[in-house]
Design an enzyme around this catalytic site. Structure first.
Site, PDB file in Angstrom:
ATOM      1  N   ASP A 148       0.861  -1.186   0.000  1.00 18.98           N
ATOM      2  CA  ASP A 148       0.000   0.000   0.000  1.00 18.98           C
ATOM      3  C   ASP A 148       0.899   1.239   0.000  1.00 18.98           C
ATOM      4  O   ASP A 148       1.329   1.700  -1.062  1.00 18.98           O
ATOM      5  CB  ASP A 148      -0.909  -0.080   1.232  1.00 18.98           C
ATOM      6  CG  ASP A 148      -1.928   1.031   1.323  1.00 18.98           C
ATOM      7  OD1 ASP A 148      -2.103   1.767   0.334  1.00 18.98           O
ATOM      8  OD2 ASP A 148      -2.575   1.177   2.381  1.00 18.98           O
ATOM      9  N   ARG A 182      -9.965 -13.091   6.906  1.00 17.14           N
ATOM     10  CA  ARG A 182      -8.792 -13.761   6.332  1.00 17.14           C
ATOM     11  C   ARG A 182      -9.170 -15.099   5.698  1.00 17.14           C
ATOM     12  O   ARG A 182      -8.506 -15.591   4.802  1.00 17.14           O
ATOM     13  CB  ARG A 182      -7.745 -14.052   7.418  1.00 17.14           C
ATOM     14  CG  ARG A 182      -7.093 -12.830   8.022  1.00 17.14           C
ATOM     15  CD  ARG A 182      -5.853 -13.255   8.805  1.00 17.14           C
ATOM     16  NE  ARG A 182      -5.407 -12.250   9.753  1.00 17.14           N
ATOM     17  CZ  ARG A 182      -4.608 -11.217   9.459  1.00 17.14           C
ATOM     18  NH1 ARG A 182      -4.169 -11.068   8.231  1.00 17.14           N
ATOM     19  NH2 ARG A 182      -4.251 -10.352  10.368  1.00 17.14           N
ATOM     20  N   LYS A 187      -1.172  -2.169  -4.640  1.00 18.60           N
ATOM     21  CA  LYS A 187      -2.219  -1.145  -4.590  1.00 18.60           C
ATOM     22  C   LYS A 187      -1.572   0.236  -4.689  1.00 18.60           C
ATOM     23  O   LYS A 187      -0.773   0.620  -3.853  1.00 18.60           O
ATOM     24  CB  LYS A 187      -2.984  -1.290  -3.266  1.00 18.60           C
ATOM     25  CG  LYS A 187      -4.204  -0.428  -3.179  1.00 18.60           C
ATOM     26  CD  LYS A 187      -5.110  -0.862  -2.046  1.00 18.60           C
ATOM     27  CE  LYS A 187      -4.594  -0.420  -0.702  1.00 18.60           C
ATOM     28  NZ  LYS A 187      -5.561  -0.701   0.378  1.00 18.60           N
ATOM     29  N   ASP A 223      -6.950  -9.064   6.026  1.00 15.35           N
ATOM     30  CA  ASP A 223      -7.960  -8.861   7.063  1.00 15.35           C
ATOM     31  C   ASP A 223      -8.430  -7.416   7.171  1.00 15.35           C
ATOM     32  O   ASP A 223      -7.771  -6.492   6.700  1.00 15.35           O
ATOM     33  CB  ASP A 223      -7.378  -9.239   8.434  1.00 15.35           C
ATOM     34  CG  ASP A 223      -6.403  -8.176   8.947  1.00 15.35           C
ATOM     35  OD1 ASP A 223      -5.460  -7.831   8.206  1.00 15.35           O
ATOM     36  OD2 ASP A 223      -6.609  -7.669  10.067  1.00 15.35           O
TER      37      ASP A 223
END
Ligand code: IMP
Ligand code: MG
Length: 172
Positions: A100, A162, A128, A156
């Site tokens: 991220d 998950r 991402k 999660d």
């Protein structure tokens, strides 16, 4: 109740993991590869990945935690588990669930460099782009995603989801 919008089915994931595993098997033929999974999110991806490889590998894990409040990264990385295997002169492939901001990975690359490995490369299930802050070179990517919080297949939200076989965009 939060909405779960399908992003990748288990079948989509299987095909992508198999394709990446073929590339890794070719690239690391006759090398001493150590896969290092980033806990906890990468545990299912790593498990599927090694079963699709056609070369011998060693496996280890590091624990890194950065999320204080569910969906926002604090940027404050904490090591929750150190590596056990001797990494000197080894070819390391970090296996991450999702990149991220990139802050966790750049921290982990620095940490792993301190063991004097021969090479360090990065493999992630999801890349991402939305909030990238640190420049990281990702060598193997299964899926690129622009924007949104994903759960399932190891990923999660506050420790839930998950166990979902596929990957979903969580609309909170
Ligand atoms: P980064 O340091 O911001 O790159 O964050 C990386 C870590 O945050 C990943 O290893 C995940 O554990 C978690 N993370 C980032 N985005 C998501 C997401 O969309 N869903 C679930 N976990 C995420
Ligand atoms: Mg992670």
């Amino acid at each position: 109740m939060p909405d779960l919008l399908p992003v990748l089915t288990k079948d989509d994931i299987d095909k992508r993991v198999n394709a990446i595993a073929r590339r890794i098997s070719l690239d690391y033929k006759d090398r001493e590869l150590v896969l290092i999974g980033v806990l906890k999110g990468a545990f299912i991806f790593l498990s599927d990945l090694i079963q699709n490889l056609t070369i011998p590998v060693k496996v280890d894990f590091v624990g890194a935690s950065s999320y204080s409040s569910g969906t926002s990264s604090s940027g404050n990385i904490r090591l929750t588990k150190e590596v056990d295997i001797d990494l000197r002169n080894k070819d390391i492939l970090i296996v991450e669930d999702i990149v991220d901001t990139g802050l966790t990975l750049s921290y982990l690359v620095d940490y792993l460099k301190s063991f004097n490995p021969k090479t360090i490369k990065i493999c992630t299930l999801i890349d991402k782009h939305e909030r990238r802050e640190a420049k990281v070179n990702i060598d193997y990517v299964c899926h690129v995603y622009e924007k949104g919080f994903l759960v399932g297949y190891g990923l999660d939200y506050l420790e839930d989801y998950r166990d979902l076989p596929g990957i979903y965009h969580l609309k909170i």
